[in-house]
Design an enzyme around this catalytic site. Structure first.
Site, PDB file in Angstrom:
ATOM      1  N   HIS A   1       0.707  -1.194   0.250  1.00 35.02           N
ATOM      2  CA  HIS A   1      -0.122   0.539  -0.296  1.00 35.02           C
ATOM      3  C   HIS A   1       0.508   1.612   0.099  1.00 35.02           C
ATOM      4  O   HIS A   1       2.035   1.174   0.535  1.00 35.02           O
ATOM      5  CB  HIS A   1      -0.727   0.073   1.374  1.00 35.02           C
ATOM      6  CG  HIS A   1      -1.814   1.181   1.684  1.00 35.02           C
ATOM      7  ND1 HIS A   1      -0.637   2.661   2.175  1.00 35.02           N
ATOM      8  CD2 HIS A   1      -2.493   1.945   0.571  1.00 35.02           C
ATOM      9  CE1 HIS A   1      -2.162   2.887   1.841  1.00 35.02           C
ATOM     10  NE2 HIS A   1      -3.444   2.590   1.296  1.00 35.02           N
ATOM     11  N   CYS A   2       0.122   2.071  -1.057  1.00 32.64           N
ATOM     12  CA  CYS A   2       1.617   3.242  -0.657  1.00 32.64           C
ATOM     13  C   CYS A   2       0.389   5.222  -0.924  1.00 32.64           C
ATOM     14  O   CYS A   2      -0.880   4.783  -0.553  1.00 32.64           O
ATOM     15  CB  CYS A   2       2.171   3.571  -1.750  1.00 32.64           C
ATOM     16  SG  CYS A   2       0.906   4.430  -3.357  1.00 32.64           S
ATOM     17  N   GLU A   3       0.666   5.148   0.578  1.00 26.98           N
ATOM     18  CA  GLU A   3       0.220   6.838   0.791  1.00 26.98           C
ATOM     19  C   GLU A   3       0.533   7.908  -0.366  1.00 26.98           C
ATOM     20  O   GLU A   3       0.319   7.650  -1.688  1.00 26.98           O
ATOM     21  CB  GLU A   3       0.804   7.493   1.769  1.00 26.98           C
ATOM     22  CG  GLU A   3       0.458   6.554   3.851  1.00 26.98           C
ATOM     23  CD  GLU A   3       0.894   7.327   3.866  1.00 26.98           C
ATOM     24  OE1 GLU A   3       1.077   8.406   4.494  1.00 26.98           O
ATOM     25  OE2 GLU A   3       0.928   6.262   5.399  1.00 26.98           O
TER      26      GLU A   3
ATOM     27  N   GLY B   1       3.097   7.904  -3.412  1.00 27.64           N
ATOM     28  CA  GLY B   1       3.537   6.899  -3.623  1.00 27.64           C
ATOM     29  C   GLY B   1       3.268   6.063  -4.814  1.00 27.64           C
ATOM     30  O   GLY B   1       4.472   5.310  -4.639  1.00 27.64           O
ATOM     31  N   TRP B   2       2.977   5.541  -5.213  1.00 27.95           N
ATOM     32  CA  TRP B   2       2.403   4.777  -6.525  1.00 27.95           C
ATOM     33  C   TRP B   2       4.008   4.675  -6.838  1.00 27.95           C
ATOM     34  O   TRP B   2       4.495   3.424  -6.963  1.00 27.95           O
ATOM     35  CB  TRP B   2       1.695   5.589  -7.202  1.00 27.95           C
ATOM     36  CG  TRP B   2       2.009   4.764  -8.650  1.00 27.95           C
ATOM     37  CD1 TRP B   2       2.155   4.737 -10.157  1.00 27.95           C
ATOM     38  CD2 TRP B   2       1.803   3.119  -9.258  1.00 27.95           C
ATOM     39  NE1 TRP B   2       2.206   4.534 -10.886  1.00 27.95           N
ATOM     40  CE2 TRP B   2       1.782   2.853  -9.777  1.00 27.95           C
ATOM     41  CE3 TRP B   2       1.214   2.349  -8.337  1.00 27.95           C
ATOM     42  CZ2 TRP B   2       1.580   1.864 -10.648  1.00 27.95           C
ATOM     43  CZ3 TRP B   2       1.717   1.165  -8.689  1.00 27.95           C
ATOM     44  CH2 TRP B   2       1.459   0.949 -10.337  1.00 27.95           C
TER      45      TRP B   2
END
Length: 240
Positions: free
Chosen positions: A94-96, A99-100
């Site tokens: 998962h990224c915030e 953050g991809w």
């Protein structure tokens, strides 16, 4: 990319976790989150309620969607160790917001590290195709792919390297090629100033980034450049 209210975000994540548990009722989960800042993230608070283990990493290093080789190495070893424990162990990534690019790079590195995919360019392209191509351009004003491919080569060649992870080394940057030059002077060009930040290769004990180099600002050297011109400058900087 949209901001979520705390209540809406928690409901969204809880819905995903519920679907996962319905499909994989006997699974154990390890989540990797690429976060912004140093405080505990929203997703860590939510997943902790489900007894899920979460490990958090930064989503960039000095503004670039890459991490130091030590952090990349820690991520690869942790992911490999968890997945090798059994078929019921699942890995979530998962990224915030924003953050991809680092999530895509780290996933490509893990797939290559585990020999599930081969070919740095092919693997990275395959992952980036999971999202609109414009998203990468929107999140990164500079193209991160050449640097990410170089780091993926470190991962794919680890078995033939004499040391892993590779040690920090000073490198010589011979030239900078700008393919798209902003039109700041209304004549199709600009007067660029390059600043290099990184770890001092002569102070191994000090890991904090430092200002290493800047192009001169004197009038006689502060040249104007236009398309297809080559910028050359030689200096020493930290490779990782």
């Amino acid at each position: 990319m949209d901001s979520w209210q705390d209540k809406d975000y928690k409901g969204y994540i809880c819905g995903i976790v519920g679907q996962l548990k319905d499909h994989f009722p006997d699974a154990s989960y390890l989540a990797f989150n690429f976060r912004e800042g140093e405080t505990q993230s929203q997703i860590a608070d939510v997943l902790s309620e489900y007894d899920m283990t979460i490990m958090e990493y930064p989503r960039h290093y000095e503004g670039c969607p890459l991490l130091t080789m030590e952090v990349v190495h820690h991520f690869l070893r942790s992911g490999e160790s968890w997945l090798s424990l059994g078929q019921q162990n699942l890995l979530l990534m998962h990224c915030e917001r924003g953050g991809w690019p680092i999530l895509a790079f780290m996933l490509a590195a893990l797939l290559i590290y585990r020999k599930q995919y081969s070919g740095e360019q092919k693997t990275l392209d395959m992952i980036y195709r999971q999202a609109p191509r414009e998203l990468l351009q929107f999140l990164c004003p500079l193209n991160p792919i050449p640097s990410q491919l170089r780091y993926l080569q470190y991962v794919s060649r680890r078995n033939v390297a004499t040391e892993w992870p590779p040690l920090d080394r000073a490198l010589n940057l011979d030239c900078v090629i700008m393919r798209f030059i902003p039109n700041f002077d209304r004549e199709g060009g600009c007067r660029p100033v390059f600043r290099i930040y990184g770890q001092d290769p002569f102070l191994a004990s000090d890991r904090t980034p430092k200002f290493l180099y800047s192009t001169p600002k004197k009038n006689n050297t502060f040249r104007a450049y236009k398309q297809v011109k080559l910028f050359s400058s030689r200096y020493c900087c930290e490779s990782h």
